[in-house]
Each structure stands twice: as C-alpha cells, then as structure tokens.
Design a protein around this motif. Structure first.
Motif, PDB file in Angstrom:
ATOM      1  N   THR A   1     114.965  50.219 -15.492  1.00 49.05           N
ATOM      2  CA  THR A   1     114.917  49.051 -15.046  1.00 49.05           C
ATOM      3  C   THR A   1     114.344  48.105 -16.009  1.00 49.05           C
ATOM      4  OG1 THR A   1     114.250  47.756 -13.185  1.00 49.05           O
ATOM      5  CG2 THR A   1     112.623  49.270 -13.984  1.00 49.05           C
ATOM      6  N   VAL A   2     114.461  46.843 -15.760  1.00 45.78           N
ATOM      7  CA  VAL A   2     113.694  45.711 -16.449  1.00 45.78           C
ATOM      8  C   VAL A   2     113.078  44.843 -15.416  1.00 45.78           C
ATOM      9  CG1 VAL A   2     113.989  43.398 -17.778  1.00 45.78           C
ATOM     10  CG2 VAL A   2     115.460  45.541 -18.371  1.00 45.78           C
ATOM     11  N   ASP A   3     111.517  44.781 -15.383  1.00 47.44           N
ATOM     12  CA  ASP A   3     110.825  44.108 -14.381  1.00 47.44           C
ATOM     13  C   ASP A   3     110.693  42.758 -15.051  1.00 47.44           C
ATOM     14  OD1 ASP A   3     110.457  46.104 -12.780  1.00 47.44           O
ATOM     15  OD2 ASP A   3     109.385  47.230 -14.182  1.00 47.44           O
TER      16      ASP A   3
ATOM     17  N   LEU B   1     111.530  39.667 -18.073  1.00 45.28           N
ATOM     18  CA  LEU B   1     111.983  39.193 -19.304  1.00 45.28           C
ATOM     19  C   LEU B   1     111.342  38.243 -19.949  1.00 45.28           C
ATOM     20  CD1 LEU B   1     114.490  38.963 -21.500  1.00 45.28           C
ATOM     21  CD2 LEU B   1     115.632  37.531 -19.809  1.00 45.28           C
TER      22      LEU B   1
ATOM     23  N   ILE C   1     119.458  44.724 -22.957  1.00 41.35           N
ATOM     24  CA  ILE C   1     118.943  44.910 -21.610  1.00 41.35           C
ATOM     25  C   ILE C   1     119.411  46.483 -21.221  1.00 41.35           C
ATOM     26  CG2 ILE C   1     119.484  44.724 -19.143  1.00 41.35           C
ATOM     27  CD1 ILE C   1     117.916  42.489 -20.579  1.00 41.35           C
TER      28      ILE C   1
ATOM     29  N   VAL D   1     111.005  43.108 -21.414  1.00 43.09           N
ATOM     30  CA  VAL D   1     111.679  42.954 -22.489  1.00 43.09           C
ATOM     31  C   VAL D   1     111.239  41.668 -23.295  1.00 43.09           C
ATOM     32  CG1 VAL D   1     114.134  42.465 -23.380  1.00 43.09           C
ATOM     33  CG2 VAL D   1     113.899  44.174 -21.728  1.00 43.09           C
TER      34      VAL D   1
ATOM     35  N   VAL E   1     108.416  47.056 -16.724  1.00 46.84           N
ATOM     36  CA  VAL E   1     109.265  47.147 -18.213  1.00 46.84           C
ATOM     37  C   VAL E   1     109.351  45.957 -18.359  1.00 46.84           C
ATOM     38  CG1 VAL E   1     111.322  47.917 -19.005  1.00 46.84           C
ATOM     39  CG2 VAL E   1     110.270  49.442 -17.457  1.00 46.84           C
TER      40      VAL E   1
ATOM     41  N   ALA F   1     116.865  48.958 -22.689  1.00 49.61           N
ATOM     42  CA  ALA F   1     115.577  49.097 -21.836  1.00 49.61           C
ATOM     43  C   ALA F   1     116.048  49.970 -20.662  1.00 49.61           C
ATOM     44  CB  ALA F   1     115.066  47.579 -21.376  1.00 49.61           C
ATOM     45  N   VAL F   2     117.033  49.599 -19.733  1.00 53.00           N
ATOM     46  CA  VAL F   2     117.299  50.377 -18.715  1.00 53.00           C
ATOM     47  C   VAL F   2     117.591  51.899 -18.840  1.00 53.00           C
ATOM     48  CG1 VAL F   2     119.396  50.644 -16.760  1.00 53.00           C
ATOM     49  CG2 VAL F   2     118.235  48.327 -17.469  1.00 53.00           C
TER      50      VAL F   2
END
Length: 157
Positions: free
Chosen positions: A127-129, A131, A118, A53, A51, A121-122
């Motif tokens: 999750t955010v892997d 940025l 954020i 962003v 993921v 995305a979550v």
C-alpha cells in the motif's frame, strides 16, 4: 503535528498521540453516526507502520523528512531523479536507525515514472498511506502565476 524535536517529544510519541486522538475522534463519529465495528474499521484502518512515498527525498527537506519519519517507524520509499548515491545513503541511514527503506529513481514530471514509483512501494509493502510530494521541476513557473489566475483556478472548485 509531527514533531522531530527531542524537547517537544520523540517522533514516535507524537505518532502515538496522533493515533490516540484519531481513535478518540472515531469513537465520537461512531456514536454520532451509529456505526458498527465493521464500518468503523473501514473508515479507520489501524496503520502501525505507515508506508510513505517521499519525492525528492535524496537531499534537503525531503531527506530530513525521510530520516525523521523513518526513525519514527514509517516505511519510506526514497524517490530521487538524479541523486542515486545520495538516495542510497538516506535509505541506509533509515535502516541503520531501525526503519525500512527502498530507493527508486524516477522523474515526477513523467507519468510513467510516477506510476513506477507507486508500484514499487505497493510491491514492497502492499500500500501507500502517505505521499509527500517534495520534488518539483517547475516551482519557479508556479511562483510566477499571478494572483488573479490562481484565484480563477481555485474558484472553479
């Protein structure tokens, strides 16, 4: 290194090569630190579709990165501050290439907007892997910082 050149290999192949290198590095680390499988998984989660962003992803470099990573299989949150129609087009291009995308308008100079970016995305993917902070409202000011001030800040770490 992430490659988008067809001559150097497709992005997906590069990501697979990076994953293989990561696994190899983790095996060496496991042997040296005598980690068990549970501990290795904690340090080395398998991310099949990261993921990502990307701020400022509606045009320019941000758009190019979003499209390349989207084609490579990443789930992309396309952030924009003012270009909603351009961001929607980027999202559509990612989805047309088989990827997953969401768009979200938010100004990265505002803390509440960053939290919302954020959270979006979550909420979508859990999750955010990665940025990629491509947007900046004060790049000109940053470039005017003198070297001595920059060094003074860096030496405090």
């Amino acid at each position: 290194m992430f490659s988008v050149s067809r001559r150097c290999g497709a992005p997906t192949q590069t990501m697979k090569a990076l994953a293989q290198q990561r696994d190899k590095n983790m095996k060496v680390l496991q042997e040296k630190m005598k980690l068990n499988e549970k501990q290795v998984k904690r340090f080395n989660p398998k991310v099949e579709a990261p993921v990502v962003v990307i701020t400022g992803a509606s045009r320019g470099i941000g758009k190019a990165v979003a499209l390349a990573l989207g084609k490579a299989g990443c789930k992309i949150l396309v952030n924009y501050a003012r270009s909603s129609s351009e961001a929607e087009e980027v999202g559509k291009e990612i989805e047309a290439s088989g990827g997953q995308a969401r768009t979200f308008g938010g100004d990265v100079s505002k803390e509440a907007d960053v939290e919302s970016i954020i959270k979006t995305a979550v909420d979508a993917w859990g999750t955010v892997d990665v940025l990629i902070n491509n947007a900046s409202s004060r790049i000109a000011e940053f470039l005017l910082v003198c070297v001595c001030s920059f060094n003074k800040v860096i030496k405090t770490f």
